[in-house]
Design an enzyme around this catalytic site. Structure first.
Site, short mmCIF file in Angstrom:
data_model
loop_
_atom_site.label_atom_id
_atom_site.label_comp_id
_atom_site.label_asym_id
_atom_site.label_seq_id
_atom_site.Cartn_x
_atom_site.Cartn_y
_atom_site.Cartn_z
N ASN A 16 0.83 -1.21 0.00
CA ASN A 16 0.00 0.00 0.00
C ASN A 16 0.87 1.26 0.00
OD1 ASN A 16 -3.05 -0.51 0.24
ND2 ASN A 16 -2.15 -2.05 1.60
N ILE A 88 -0.62 -0.44 17.92
CA ILE A 88 -1.72 0.42 18.36
C ILE A 88 -1.14 1.78 18.75
CG2 ILE A 88 -3.50 0.71 20.13
CD1 ILE A 88 -3.77 -2.36 20.06
N HIS A 105 -7.90 -1.19 6.67
CA HIS A 105 -8.06 -2.46 7.39
C HIS A 105 -8.67 -3.49 6.45
CE1 HIS A 105 -8.61 -5.13 10.76
NE2 HIS A 105 -9.84 -5.36 10.35
C1 GRF Z 1 -3.09 -4.50 4.50
O1 GRF Z 1 -3.90 -5.60 4.21
C2 GRF Z 1 -3.81 -3.53 5.41
O2 GRF Z 1 -5.19 -3.57 5.29
C3 GRF Z 1 -3.41 -4.02 6.77
O3 GRF Z 1 -2.09 -4.43 6.64
C4 GRF Z 1 -1.87 -4.88 5.31
C5 GRF Z 1 -0.63 -4.20 4.83
O4 GRF Z 1 -0.21 -4.67 3.57
N1 GRF Z 1 -3.62 -2.98 7.76
P1 GRF Z 1 0.98 -3.97 2.82
O5 GRF Z 1 2.17 -3.96 3.78
O6 GRF Z 1 0.57 -2.59 2.46
O7 GRF Z 1 1.24 -4.84 1.64
#
Ligand code: GRF
Length: 210
Positions: A16, A88, A105
């Site tokens: 991401n 957290i 999430h």
């Molecule tokens: C994602 O699925 C996000 O929803 C969760 O952690 C994961 C991170 O994936 N909070 P990446 O490291 O961005 O591939």
């Protein structure tokens, strides 16, 4: 209005993170990523930061929250993006930066906060699964929802396939929300989300057809 500044917090692979950096030209310069922060000194996301010349601060667990506070003081960001940040946030940070922190999430919140969301969706025979982008409050995976991306599960039970689909959805919806915030389209007032000045009473949904 002057440009906004953003920071990205991550813990792992950083797909991401990479996708946000790849899409930064869509922000029309309205939001500039200043730096990234990780709690995991061996996170793969660090290589991505290097690739995109984004300063990255690494912290060790014994001083994590004070390192994070110092990082946030230094950059004083308008937007704090939790992009797979698996820790957290302490309440003093969620309070101080209220309305400025968003998280992604891998479930259709309020269903399945926490871990193992894909397994839970399978075992409940859910019709839909997906991902949620929401403002962060002091509770884990809580906070007003901005946008959800969803797809039909079709009784799929291959976790890797589902994980890939969720990532695909995340890579669509996360840059959309950042763009909305950059352009002042979405705002948090109290605990309600406003889009173009209108309060939304249920989250906006992006449905992936198959
Ligand atoms: C994602 O699925 C996000 O929803 C969760 O952690 C994961 C991170 O994936 N909070 P990446 O490291 O961005 O591939």
């Amino acid at each position: 209005m002057s440009n906004k500044s953003g920071v990205i917090l991550f813990s792992g692979t950083g797909s991401n993170l990479e996708n946000l950096l790849k899409n930064k030209s869509n922000l029309d310069g309205k939001l500039i990523y200043k730096a990234a922060f990780t709690n995991n000194p061996s996170a793969k996301g660090l290589v991505i930061c290097q690739k995109y010349s984004l300063d990255a601060v690494k912290s060790e667990s014994n001083s994590l929250n004070s390192d994070l506070s110092n990082f946030l003081e230094k950059y004083d960001p308008d937007l704090i993006i939790l992009s797979g940040y698996m820790k957290i946030l302490p309440v003093d940070i969620t309070k101080k930066y209220e309305g400025k922190i968003i998280n992604i999430h891998p479930s259709l919140l309020p269903k399945y906060p926490g871990l193992d969301t894909h397994v839970k969706a399978i075992s409940n025979n859910d019709e839909f699964h997906g991902a949620t982008v929401h403002y962060v409050n002091e509770k884990m995976d809580d906070g007003p929802i901005i946008l959800q991306g969803l797809f039909k599960l079709h009784n799929e039970n291959d976790i890797d396939k589902i994980k890939n689909l969720v990532h695909k959805v995340e890579h669509i919806i996360f840059p959309i929300v950042v763009k909305w915030i950059a352009h002042d389209i979405v705002k948090l007032k109290g605990d309600a989300v406003y889009i173009n000045g209108n309060r939304i009473n249920s989250s906006i949904k992006y449905i992936i057809n198959d």
